[in-house]
Write a protein that holds these residues in place. Structure first.
Motif, PDB file in Angstrom:
ATOM      1  N   PRO A   1       0.739  -1.280  -0.048  1.00 37.57           N
ATOM      2  CA  PRO A   1      -0.062  -0.109   0.011  1.00 37.57           C
ATOM      3  C   PRO A   1       0.889   1.204  -0.046  1.00 37.57           C
ATOM      4  CG  PRO A   1      -0.048  -0.971   2.421  1.00 37.57           C
ATOM      5  CD  PRO A   1       0.506  -1.742   1.269  1.00 37.57           C
ATOM      6  N   PRO A   2       0.233   2.523  -0.199  1.00 36.88           N
ATOM      7  CA  PRO A   2       1.013   3.724  -0.306  1.00 36.88           C
ATOM      8  C   PRO A   2       1.809   3.908   1.096  1.00 36.88           C
ATOM      9  CG  PRO A   2      -1.164   3.893  -1.101  1.00 36.88           C
ATOM     10  CD  PRO A   2      -1.224   2.685  -0.409  1.00 36.88           C
ATOM     11  N   SER A   3       1.493   3.580   2.019  1.00 38.55           N
ATOM     12  CA  SER A   3       2.112   3.810   3.312  1.00 38.55           C
ATOM     13  C   SER A   3       3.395   2.983   3.707  1.00 38.55           C
ATOM     14  CB  SER A   3       1.261   3.461   4.868  1.00 38.55           C
ATOM     15  OG  SER A   3       0.768   1.987   4.691  1.00 38.55           O
ATOM     16  N   LEU A   4       3.630   2.033   2.554  1.00 37.64           N
ATOM     17  CA  LEU A   4       4.940   1.336   2.536  1.00 37.64           C
ATOM     18  C   LEU A   4       5.810   1.709   1.469  1.00 37.64           C
ATOM     19  CD1 LEU A   4       3.444  -2.196   3.941  1.00 37.64           C
ATOM     20  CD2 LEU A   4       4.576  -0.558   5.272  1.00 37.64           C
ATOM     21  N   HIS A   5       5.296   2.539   0.562  1.00 39.65           N
ATOM     22  CA  HIS A   5       6.077   2.930  -0.491  1.00 39.65           C
ATOM     23  C   HIS A   5       7.191   4.098   0.023  1.00 39.65           C
ATOM     24  CE1 HIS A   5       3.641   0.765  -3.057  1.00 39.65           C
ATOM     25  NE2 HIS A   5       4.704   0.967  -4.201  1.00 39.65           N
ATOM     26  N   ALA A   6       8.361   3.950   0.125  1.00 38.10           N
ATOM     27  CA  ALA A   6       9.060   5.137   0.599  1.00 38.10           C
ATOM     28  C   ALA A   6       9.941   5.860  -0.634  1.00 38.10           C
ATOM     29  CB  ALA A   6      10.181   4.668   1.644  1.00 38.10           C
ATOM     30  N   ALA A   7      10.085   7.082  -0.690  1.00 36.57           N
ATOM     31  CA  ALA A   7      10.739   7.990  -1.632  1.00 36.57           C
ATOM     32  C   ALA A   7      12.421   7.857  -1.638  1.00 36.57           C
ATOM     33  CB  ALA A   7      10.288   9.354  -1.746  1.00 36.57           C
ATOM     34  N   GLU A   8      12.730   7.465  -0.293  1.00 39.24           N
ATOM     35  CA  GLU A   8      14.109   7.531   0.090  1.00 39.24           C
ATOM     36  C   GLU A   8      14.589   6.187   0.643  1.00 39.24           C
ATOM     37  OE1 GLU A   8      16.257   9.566  -1.027  1.00 39.24           O
ATOM     38  OE2 GLU A   8      14.960  11.378  -1.412  1.00 39.24           O
ATOM     39  N   ASP A   9      15.595   5.584   0.521  1.00 41.89           N
ATOM     40  CA  ASP A   9      16.031   4.108   0.951  1.00 41.89           C
ATOM     41  C   ASP A   9      16.290   4.635   2.457  1.00 41.89           C
ATOM     42  OD1 ASP A   9      15.708   2.938  -1.304  1.00 41.89           O
ATOM     43  OD2 ASP A   9      17.947   3.236  -1.814  1.00 41.89           O
ATOM     44  N   GLY A  10      16.080   3.534   3.251  1.00 39.41           N
ATOM     45  CA  GLY A  10      16.581   3.717   4.748  1.00 39.41           C
ATOM     46  C   GLY A  10      16.536   2.503   5.487  1.00 39.41           C
ATOM     47  N   PRO A  11      16.945   2.269   6.719  1.00 45.94           N
ATOM     48  CA  PRO A  11      16.925   0.983   7.537  1.00 45.94           C
ATOM     49  C   PRO A  11      15.594   0.100   7.571  1.00 45.94           C
ATOM     50  CG  PRO A  11      17.119   2.880   8.980  1.00 45.94           C
ATOM     51  CD  PRO A  11      17.332   3.450   7.748  1.00 45.94           C
ATOM     52  N   ASP A  12      14.513   0.979   7.601  1.00 43.43           N
ATOM     53  CA  ASP A  12      13.452   0.392   7.749  1.00 43.43           C
ATOM     54  C   ASP A  12      12.386   0.324   6.327  1.00 43.43           C
ATOM     55  OD1 ASP A  12      13.621   0.309  10.589  1.00 43.43           O
ATOM     56  OD2 ASP A  12      12.785   2.343  10.681  1.00 43.43           O
ATOM     57  N   VAL A  13      13.135   0.561   5.251  1.00 43.29           N
ATOM     58  CA  VAL A  13      12.497   0.565   4.026  1.00 43.29           C
ATOM     59  C   VAL A  13      12.801  -1.068   3.446  1.00 43.29           C
ATOM     60  CG1 VAL A  13      12.557   1.592   1.789  1.00 43.29           C
ATOM     61  CG2 VAL A  13      12.566   2.809   3.695  1.00 43.29           C
ATOM     62  N   LYS A  14      11.710  -1.559   3.040  1.00 49.19           N
ATOM     63  CA  LYS A  14      11.758  -2.860   2.559  1.00 49.19           C
ATOM     64  C   LYS A  14      11.822  -2.639   0.825  1.00 49.19           C
ATOM     65  CE  LYS A  14       9.401  -5.437   5.896  1.00 49.19           C
ATOM     66  NZ  LYS A  14      10.465  -6.358   6.282  1.00 49.19           N
ATOM     67  N   VAL A  15      13.382  -2.507   0.534  1.00 52.30           N
ATOM     68  CA  VAL A  15      13.574  -2.257  -1.092  1.00 52.30           C
ATOM     69  C   VAL A  15      13.328  -3.490  -1.361  1.00 52.30           C
ATOM     70  CG1 VAL A  15      15.222  -1.555  -2.814  1.00 52.30           C
ATOM     71  CG2 VAL A  15      14.967  -0.380  -0.390  1.00 52.30           C
ATOM     72  N   GLY A  16      12.561  -3.642  -2.761  1.00 55.18           N
ATOM     73  CA  GLY A  16      12.348  -4.731  -3.589  1.00 55.18           C
ATOM     74  C   GLY A  16      11.055  -5.692  -3.161  1.00 55.18           C
ATOM     75  N   THR A  17      10.387  -5.161  -1.970  1.00 53.56           N
ATOM     76  CA  THR A  17       9.272  -6.058  -1.816  1.00 53.56           C
ATOM     77  C   THR A  17       8.102  -5.934  -2.658  1.00 53.56           C
ATOM     78  OG1 THR A  17       7.838  -6.961  -0.160  1.00 53.56           O
ATOM     79  CG2 THR A  17       8.406  -4.763   0.045  1.00 53.56           C
ATOM     80  N   CYS A  18       7.117  -6.781  -2.846  1.00 54.88           N
ATOM     81  CA  CYS A  18       5.918  -6.446  -3.722  1.00 54.88           C
ATOM     82  C   CYS A  18       4.848  -6.717  -2.441  1.00 54.88           C
ATOM     83  CB  CYS A  18       5.456  -7.487  -4.797  1.00 54.88           C
ATOM     84  SG  CYS A  18       5.927  -9.313  -4.379  1.00 54.88           S
ATOM     85  N   GLY A  19       5.071  -6.707  -1.310  1.00 59.95           N
ATOM     86  CA  GLY A  19       4.274  -6.485  -0.363  1.00 59.95           C
ATOM     87  C   GLY A  19       3.602  -7.659   0.315  1.00 59.95           C
ATOM     88  N   PHE A  20       2.590  -7.918   1.053  1.00 58.27           N
ATOM     89  CA  PHE A  20       2.274  -9.016   2.019  1.00 58.27           C
ATOM     90  C   PHE A  20       1.092  -9.722   1.220  1.00 58.27           C
ATOM     91  CE2 PHE A  20       0.941  -5.027   3.575  1.00 58.27           C
ATOM     92  CZ  PHE A  20      -0.219  -4.979   3.582  1.00 58.27           C
ATOM     93  N   GLU A  21       0.795 -10.709   1.965  1.00 51.51           N
ATOM     94  CA  GLU A  21      -0.583 -11.381   1.544  1.00 51.51           C
ATOM     95  C   GLU A  21      -1.891 -10.720   1.310  1.00 51.51           C
ATOM     96  OE1 GLU A  21       0.409 -15.999   3.026  1.00 51.51           O
ATOM     97  OE2 GLU A  21      -0.448 -14.655   4.390  1.00 51.51           O
ATOM     98  N   ARG A  22      -2.448 -10.727   0.148  1.00 49.89           N
ATOM     99  CA  ARG A  22      -3.928 -10.311   0.236  1.00 49.89           C
ATOM    100  C   ARG A  22      -4.740 -10.697   0.935  1.00 49.89           C
ATOM    101  NH1 ARG A  22      -4.188  -7.801  -5.370  1.00 49.89           N
ATOM    102  NH2 ARG A  22      -6.351  -7.612  -5.010  1.00 49.89           N
ATOM    103  N   THR A  23      -5.708 -10.216   1.350  1.00 45.04           N
ATOM    104  CA  THR A  23      -7.051 -10.696   2.221  1.00 45.04           C
ATOM    105  C   THR A  23      -7.450 -12.054   1.656  1.00 45.04           C
ATOM    106  OG1 THR A  23      -7.643  -8.363   2.904  1.00 45.04           O
ATOM    107  CG2 THR A  23      -9.352 -10.205   2.907  1.00 45.04           C
ATOM    108  N   ALA A  24      -7.193 -13.003   2.676  1.00 49.31           N
ATOM    109  CA  ALA A  24      -7.926 -14.511   2.425  1.00 49.31           C
ATOM    110  C   ALA A  24      -6.895 -15.180   1.349  1.00 49.31           C
ATOM    111  CB  ALA A  24      -9.247 -14.627   2.082  1.00 49.31           C
ATOM    112  N   MET A  25      -5.736 -14.760   0.997  1.00 53.10           N
ATOM    113  CA  MET A  25      -4.875 -15.526   0.164  1.00 53.10           C
ATOM    114  C   MET A  25      -3.589 -15.996   0.863  1.00 53.10           C
ATOM    115  SD  MET A  25      -6.592 -15.321  -2.578  1.00 53.10           S
ATOM    116  CE  MET A  25      -5.427 -15.992  -3.865  1.00 53.10           C
ATOM    117  N   GLN A  26      -2.976 -16.921   0.687  1.00 52.03           N
ATOM    118  CA  GLN A  26      -1.903 -17.613   1.173  1.00 52.03           C
ATOM    119  C   GLN A  26      -0.971 -17.584   0.298  1.00 52.03           C
ATOM    120  OE1 GLN A  26      -4.348 -20.870   3.103  1.00 52.03           O
ATOM    121  NE2 GLN A  26      -2.588 -20.805   4.467  1.00 52.03           N
ATOM    122  N   VAL A  27       0.344 -17.405   0.546  1.00 60.50           N
ATOM    123  CA  VAL A  27       1.699 -17.580  -0.440  1.00 60.50           C
ATOM    124  C   VAL A  27       2.466 -18.433   0.685  1.00 60.50           C
ATOM    125  CG1 VAL A  27       3.544 -16.314  -1.078  1.00 60.50           C
ATOM    126  CG2 VAL A  27       1.190 -15.361  -1.364  1.00 60.50           C
TER     127      VAL A  27
END
Length: 342
Positions: A138-164
């Motif tokens: 989501p927008p809240s997890l997109h960061a314009a600058e790199d930093g220690p808490d930024v997960k660079v390269g991730t496409c996110g977490f599981e969608r509602t009711a889906m399992q990965v």
């Protein structure tokens, strides 16, 4: 489809109502078509540009005129939109969600888009076989600058009711941080390929749908895509995943786009060829020298080519199959490799 629509509303553009507006900037035969069904479910007005092809001025002017709040697109079109001079001509303050999928968005492109548009990017990972429902960033997890808490390269977490899950070749779950094939299950997964038992046997295992994508999960359940299994090549006995190297090359200010493909090599088995487009003059030796030390030696492309443009699908994705076909025509890849290029 009822689940898919509900899932999209929950995870991709929460708070959407009949007061919103959407604009079509990607082919409706793909994910954009699903996106318009989602908008229809909430009585959101849809704006269709008149132009047959991409017209940045028209799109941005319509966003201002209709106070567009959400857009579905692909990374290539996001880049075209932010690079168009019209982005600064029209009011775009109504935008809340620019949802992109269909291909990974390179980190440098994310940064440019966020700095230009603000916190409006929403990424999701999905396939036609799961109607686009696997992960969300989501927008809240997109960061314009790199930093220690930024997960660079991730496409996110599981969608509602889906399992990965990340699985090895035998179907076992691999540990956090280990690379394997991305598998998914849940209500959005299709029943199977019609009248094709062979394809279904390859696609399903122990109730999981095998995506054909490689990646890993971190300790918090965020998914990182390494690339397509078919993109990986083996050089000197080591697996090489092009996406990691492509991310590094795109950090060079002269490079606009890049695709790395593995080609046969008598010494190493396979080596990488980087095919780039550039905005200023740069030669292969200079780029390789700049790359030295940024990736392991065995991951370095053996050669670099600069093309006027990279071939893309109708959906705006760089098509490595067509790149390999052109390398066959150049004699870089033996013609016998052409049919297996993916």
């Amino acid at each position: 489809m009822g689940f898919v629509i509900t899932n999209h509303l929950c995870d991709l553009m929460p708070g959407t109502t009949q007061a919103d507006a959407s604009i079509v900037v990607a082919p409706l035969s793909h994910g954009a078509g699903i996106h318009q069904l989602v908008n229809t479910a909430r009585s959101v007005k849809t704006i269709m540009p008149r132009s047959a092809g991409f017209n940045g001025d028209e799109i941005w002017s319509l966003i201002e005129r209709w106070s567009v709040t959400n857009v579905f697109t692909v990374p290539t079109i996001v880049n075209l939109l932010i690079d168009d001079e019209a982005v600064d001509t029209y009011d775009r303050s109504s935008l809340r969600y620019i949802i992109y999928a269909g291909a990974p968005m390179y980190r440098e492109d994310q940064k440019r888009a966020l700095k230009k548009l603000g916190p409006v990017l929403v990424q999701y990972f999905g396939l036609g076989e799961v109607t686009g429902n696997i992960t969300v960033l989501p927008p809240s997890l997109h960061a314009a600058e790199d930093g220690p808490d930024v997960k660079v390269g991730t496409c996110g977490f599981e969608r509602t009711a889906m399992q990965v899950s990340i699985q090895n070749e035998k179907g076992g779950m691999v540990k956090s941080g280990e690379t394997g094939e991305i598998a998914v299950c849940g209500p959005a997964v299709f029943a199977g390929y019609y009248n094709n038992d062979e394809a279904n046997a390859k696609a399903f295992r122990n109730g999981w749908f095998l995506t054909g994508d490689l990646g890993h999960l971190d300790d918090e359940g965020f998914l990182f895509i390494t690339g397509r299994a078919s993109d990986m090549y083996i050089s000197g006995g080591s697996n090489v995943y092009p996406r990691e190297i492509e991310e590094k090359i795109l950090q060079h200010p002269a490079v606009d786009e890049v695709a790395i493909v593995g080609v046969p090599d008598p010494k190493w088995g396979e080596v990488g060829i980087a095919v780039c487009t550039a905005n200023t003059a740069i030669d292969a030796d200079a780029l390789l020298a700049w790359m030295d030390g940024k990736v392991s030696r065995y991951k370095m492309p053996k050669t670099v080519q600069f093309w006027p443009e990279l071939p893309k699908s109708a959906y705006g994705k760089i098509t490595k199959k067509l790149i390999k076909a052109q390398l066959v025509e150049q004699g870089v890849i033996p013609s016998a490799q052409k049919d297996t290029a993916s």
